[in-house]
Write a protein that holds these residues in place. Structure first.
Motif, PDB file in Angstrom:
ATOM      1  N   MET A 357       0.834  -1.196   0.000  1.00  0.00           N
ATOM      2  CA  MET A 357       0.000   0.000   0.000  1.00  0.00           C
ATOM      3  C   MET A 357       0.869   1.246   0.000  1.00  0.00           C
ATOM      4  O   MET A 357       1.966   1.262   0.575  1.00  0.00           O
ATOM      5  N   ALA A 358       0.380   2.277  -0.671  1.00  0.00           N
ATOM      6  CA  ALA A 358       1.069   3.571  -0.701  1.00  0.00           C
ATOM      7  C   ALA A 358       0.015   4.665  -0.787  1.00  0.00           C
ATOM      8  O   ALA A 358      -1.098   4.441  -1.268  1.00  0.00           O
ATOM      9  N   PHE A 359       0.388   5.864  -0.339  1.00  0.00           N
ATOM     10  CA  PHE A 359      -0.581   6.946  -0.198  1.00  0.00           C
ATOM     11  C   PHE A 359      -0.039   8.237  -0.810  1.00  0.00           C
ATOM     12  O   PHE A 359       1.158   8.509  -0.753  1.00  0.00           O
ATOM     13  N   GLY A 360      -0.930   9.010  -1.407  1.00  0.00           N
ATOM     14  CA  GLY A 360      -0.518  10.255  -2.036  1.00  0.00           C
ATOM     15  C   GLY A 360      -1.652  11.259  -2.056  1.00  0.00           C
ATOM     16  O   GLY A 360      -2.742  11.008  -1.524  1.00  0.00           O
ATOM     17  N   PRO A 361      -1.395  12.421  -2.683  1.00  0.00           N
ATOM     18  CA  PRO A 361      -2.424  13.468  -2.734  1.00  0.00           C
ATOM     19  C   PRO A 361      -3.706  12.946  -3.343  1.00  0.00           C
ATOM     20  O   PRO A 361      -3.716  12.117  -4.240  1.00  0.00           O
ATOM     21  N   GLY A 362      -4.791  13.427  -2.795  1.00  0.00           N
ATOM     22  CA  GLY A 362      -6.113  13.023  -3.289  1.00  0.00           C
ATOM     23  C   GLY A 362      -7.201  13.046  -2.232  1.00  0.00           C
ATOM     24  O   GLY A 362      -8.246  13.577  -2.493  1.00  0.00           O
ATOM     25  N   LEU A 363      -7.029  12.465  -1.087  1.00  0.00           N
ATOM     26  CA  LEU A 363      -5.985  11.573  -0.588  1.00  0.00           C
ATOM     27  C   LEU A 363      -6.166  10.213  -1.260  1.00  0.00           C
ATOM     28  O   LEU A 363      -7.236   9.617  -1.185  1.00  0.00           O
ATOM     29  N   THR A 364      -5.117   9.722  -1.919  1.00  0.00           N
ATOM     30  CA  THR A 364      -5.171   8.487  -2.692  1.00  0.00           C
ATOM     31  C   THR A 364      -4.502   7.352  -1.939  1.00  0.00           C
ATOM     32  O   THR A 364      -3.431   7.528  -1.356  1.00  0.00           O
ATOM     33  N   ALA A 365      -5.147   6.191  -1.967  1.00  0.00           N
ATOM     34  CA  ALA A 365      -4.527   4.971  -1.457  1.00  0.00           C
ATOM     35  C   ALA A 365      -4.420   3.963  -2.595  1.00  0.00           C
ATOM     36  O   ALA A 365      -5.420   3.652  -3.241  1.00  0.00           O
ATOM     37  N   GLU A 366      -3.191   3.510  -2.866  1.00  0.00           N
ATOM     38  CA  GLU A 366      -2.956   2.417  -3.815  1.00  0.00           C
ATOM     39  C   GLU A 366      -2.808   1.130  -3.003  1.00  0.00           C
ATOM     40  O   GLU A 366      -1.986   1.053  -2.085  1.00  0.00           O
ATOM     41  N   LEU A 367      -3.605   0.117  -3.341  1.00  0.00           N
ATOM     42  CA  LEU A 367      -3.623  -1.135  -2.595  1.00  0.00           C
ATOM     43  C   LEU A 367      -3.447  -2.301  -3.559  1.00  0.00           C
ATOM     44  O   LEU A 367      -4.064  -2.321  -4.621  1.00  0.00           O
ATOM     45  N   MET A 368      -2.628  -3.279  -3.188  1.00  0.00           N
ATOM     46  CA  MET A 368      -2.368  -4.404  -4.086  1.00  0.00           C
ATOM     47  C   MET A 368      -1.994  -5.654  -3.304  1.00  0.00           C
ATOM     48  O   MET A 368      -1.229  -5.592  -2.346  1.00  0.00           O
ATOM     49  N   ARG A 369      -2.529  -6.785  -3.728  1.00  0.00           N
ATOM     50  CA  ARG A 369      -2.138  -8.068  -3.161  1.00  0.00           C
ATOM     51  C   ARG A 369      -0.913  -8.612  -3.921  1.00  0.00           C
ATOM     52  O   ARG A 369      -0.733  -8.352  -5.110  1.00  0.00           O
ATOM     53  N   PHE A 370      -0.095  -9.359  -3.217  1.00  0.00           N
ATOM     54  CA  PHE A 370       1.047 -10.006  -3.855  1.00  0.00           C
ATOM     55  C   PHE A 370       1.399 -11.263  -3.073  1.00  0.00           C
ATOM     56  O   PHE A 370       0.820 -11.540  -2.014  1.00  0.00           O
ATOM     57  N   GLU A 371       2.332 -12.028  -3.596  1.00  0.00           N
ATOM     58  CA  GLU A 371       2.828 -13.185  -2.860  1.00  0.00           C
ATOM     59  C   GLU A 371       4.314 -13.379  -3.132  1.00  0.00           C
ATOM     60  O   GLU A 371       4.791 -13.143  -4.245  1.00  0.00           O
ATOM     61  N   TYR A 372       5.024 -13.787  -2.097  1.00  0.00           N
ATOM     62  CA  TYR A 372       6.446 -14.105  -2.238  1.00  0.00           C
ATOM     63  C   TYR A 372       6.602 -15.543  -2.698  1.00  0.00           C
ATOM     64  O   TYR A 372       6.018 -16.472  -2.129  1.00  0.00           O
ATOM     65  N   VAL A 373       7.400 -15.729  -3.753  1.00  0.00           N
ATOM     66  CA  VAL A 373       7.685 -17.054  -4.302  1.00  0.00           C
ATOM     67  C   VAL A 373       9.180 -17.315  -4.169  1.00  0.00           C
ATOM     68  O   VAL A 373       9.995 -16.545  -4.674  1.00  0.00           O
ATOM     69  N   SER A 374       9.535 -18.393  -3.496  1.00  0.00           N
ATOM     70  CA  SER A 374      10.957 -18.689  -3.303  1.00  0.00           C
ATOM     71  C   SER A 374      11.595 -19.272  -4.556  1.00  0.00           C
ATOM     72  O   SER A 374      12.767 -19.035  -4.834  1.00  0.00           O
ATOM     73  N   SER A 375      10.808 -20.041  -5.314  1.00  0.00           N
ATOM     74  CA  SER A 375      11.360 -20.670  -6.514  1.00  0.00           C
ATOM     75  C   SER A 375      10.235 -21.036  -7.458  1.00  0.00           C
ATOM     76  O   SER A 375       9.228 -21.625  -7.049  1.00  0.00           O
ATOM     77  N   TYR A 376      10.419 -20.692  -8.717  1.00  0.00           N
ATOM     78  CA  TYR A 376       9.448 -21.090  -9.744  1.00  0.00           C
ATOM     79  C   TYR A 376       9.296 -22.600  -9.763  1.00  0.00           C
ATOM     80  O   TYR A 376       8.198 -23.139  -9.928  1.00  0.00           O
ATOM     81  N   ALA A 377      10.404 -23.298  -9.562  1.00  0.00           N
ATOM     82  CA  ALA A 377      10.387 -24.761  -9.624  1.00  0.00           C
ATOM     83  C   ALA A 377       9.611 -25.380  -8.473  1.00  0.00           C
ATOM     84  O   ALA A 377       9.256 -26.562  -8.528  1.00  0.00           O
TER      85      ALA A 377
END
Length: 389
Positions: A357-377
């Motif tokens: 998440m990050a915040f800026g003028p607006g007041l704007t909030a950018e929100l995103m899901r993600f996942e950590y992957v240790s290895s494609y294999a």
């Protein structure tokens, strides 16, 4: 041209960061500012309190003037204001100093990703602290040796949230084009816009901003990739009744920033419902990449989402060691998180979920899901084709 399914994985394949050569301690810049307020003792006392409590210890700057004596610093003068740098002078400095930082961050990101230059199809450049044309995007393309047909997308003057916005834009590009790989380069020289202090509000901005650059490569992961972040669903939202709480306007002596002390309270009030909407019934993730817009913002997110100190550690570490770098910062946080996870979860069979998440003028909030992957294999072919976050 073939198009990929929206279910195919899109990832941050490599991250690069860069800092200017000059650093200063929080105590030294606090002394510099308070020395300029000798005729305003109440404001000087407030400055000491703000600088001590904002969670910053060290910052970096492209402007050596801040390392000079208080008599020689033109940006925060202790005497006459007639020699304060104009906006034009500050933009000239930006044009000179932004490019080498951007190149350094971009080269590291490309190397980390193992991406060849001819594979880059899009270049997104991000900044809200300087503008000129032909811009940073054109200069980067020429120096790096990118194809002149690369699609250039300058994302300018959108504040601290713009780095994560660029990542989400790049995700959408890659999902729509089978052969796309996007290079993002963020450069912010925030200290070029420090102003002579005349009111309390100006002290908030002066207390935690610094200079730096970050970059990343976004594309589909392959069998050669390990320790990366898959990018999931996300969106941008305007926080209601907050239009005047964060503003960034062009002035005669640099850009003028206003930050309301109500921002942490506003985020604390509205973020929980937005994050629950983002999660759509899923449990809270393990990883939290929070843009450290200030200590109060990290505190607000930690409180409302009931996070542990360990989960906010990455954001607080970046704030302490380099300050708030505006749009650049979220990639600093993600790089620190990635380094830590790679040392603790080598070949981890299951991904670790996260929210950025990050915040800026607006007041704007950018929100995103993600996942950590240790290895494609570590994933089966079936799992690689059904990444739905």
């Amino acid at each position: 041209m073939n198009h990929t399914s929206s279910k195919e994985a899109v990832a941050i394949l490599g991250i690069g960061t860069a800092l200017p050569q000059h650093s200063f301690s929080q105590s030294s810049v606090a002394e510099l500012i308070t020395s300029s307020l000798q005729d305003k003792p109440d404001l000087a006392r407030f400055a000491r309190r703000i600088f001590k409590s904002c969670g910053v210890e060290t910052r970096y700057t492209c402007e050596p003037s801040y390392l000079s004596s208080k008599e020689d610093c033109r940006y925060i003068p202790s005497g006459q204001l007639s020699d304060v740098p104009s906006t034009q002078e500050r933009m000239n400095t930006y044009k000179k100093e932004a490019f080498p930082l951007g190149i350094q961050a971009a080269a590291e990101a490309l190397s980390e990703a193992g991406t060849s230059l001819d594979a880059i199809t899009h270049l997104i450049t991000v900044s809200c602290t300087g503008q000129y044309l032909p811009g940073l995007d054109v200069m980067l393309m020429g120096h790096l040796g990118l194809s002149p047909r690369v699609n250039r997308i300058p994302l300018i003057f959108q504040g601290c949230a713009a780095g994560l916005k660029a990542i989400q834009m790049a995700r959408d590009v890659v999902q729509g084009m089978a052969d796309a790989q996007v290079l993002i380069v963020c450069v912010e020289l925030c200290t070029l816009h420090f102003q002579p202090v005349s009111e309390r509000e100006a002290l908030f901005a002066a207390s935690f901003f610094g200079d730096g650059a970050s970059a990343c490569v976004i594309g589909p992961p392959t069998a050669d990739h390990h320790d990366y972040f898959n990018l999931g669903y996300g969106y941008s939202v305007l926080i209601p009744h907050s239009t005047e709480d964060m503003t960034w306007e062009v002035g005669n002596t640099g850009f003028d920033l206003f930050l309301s002390p109500q921002i942490p309270k506003l985020l604390g009030t509205h973020l929980e419902s937005e994050l629950q909407s983002l999660l759509n019934g899923d449990p809270l993730p393990e990883l939290w990449a929070i843009h450290p817009g200030g200590r109060g913002i990290v505190d607000a997110v930690q409180t409302v989402m009931h996070l542990s100190d360990e989960q906010t550690h990455y954001s607080r570490e970046i704030l302490r060691n380099v300050g708030n770098l505006s749009s650049v910062t979220i990639l600093f946080v993600l790089k620190s998180m990635l380094k830590d996870q790679s040392s603790h979860h080598s070949d981890h069979p299951s991904p670790l979920t996260g929210i950025a998440m990050a915040f800026g003028p607006g007041l704007t909030a950018e929100l995103m899901r993600f996942e950590y992957v240790s290895s494609y294999a570590a994933y089966s072919a079936k799992e690689q084709q059904h990444v739905v976050l």
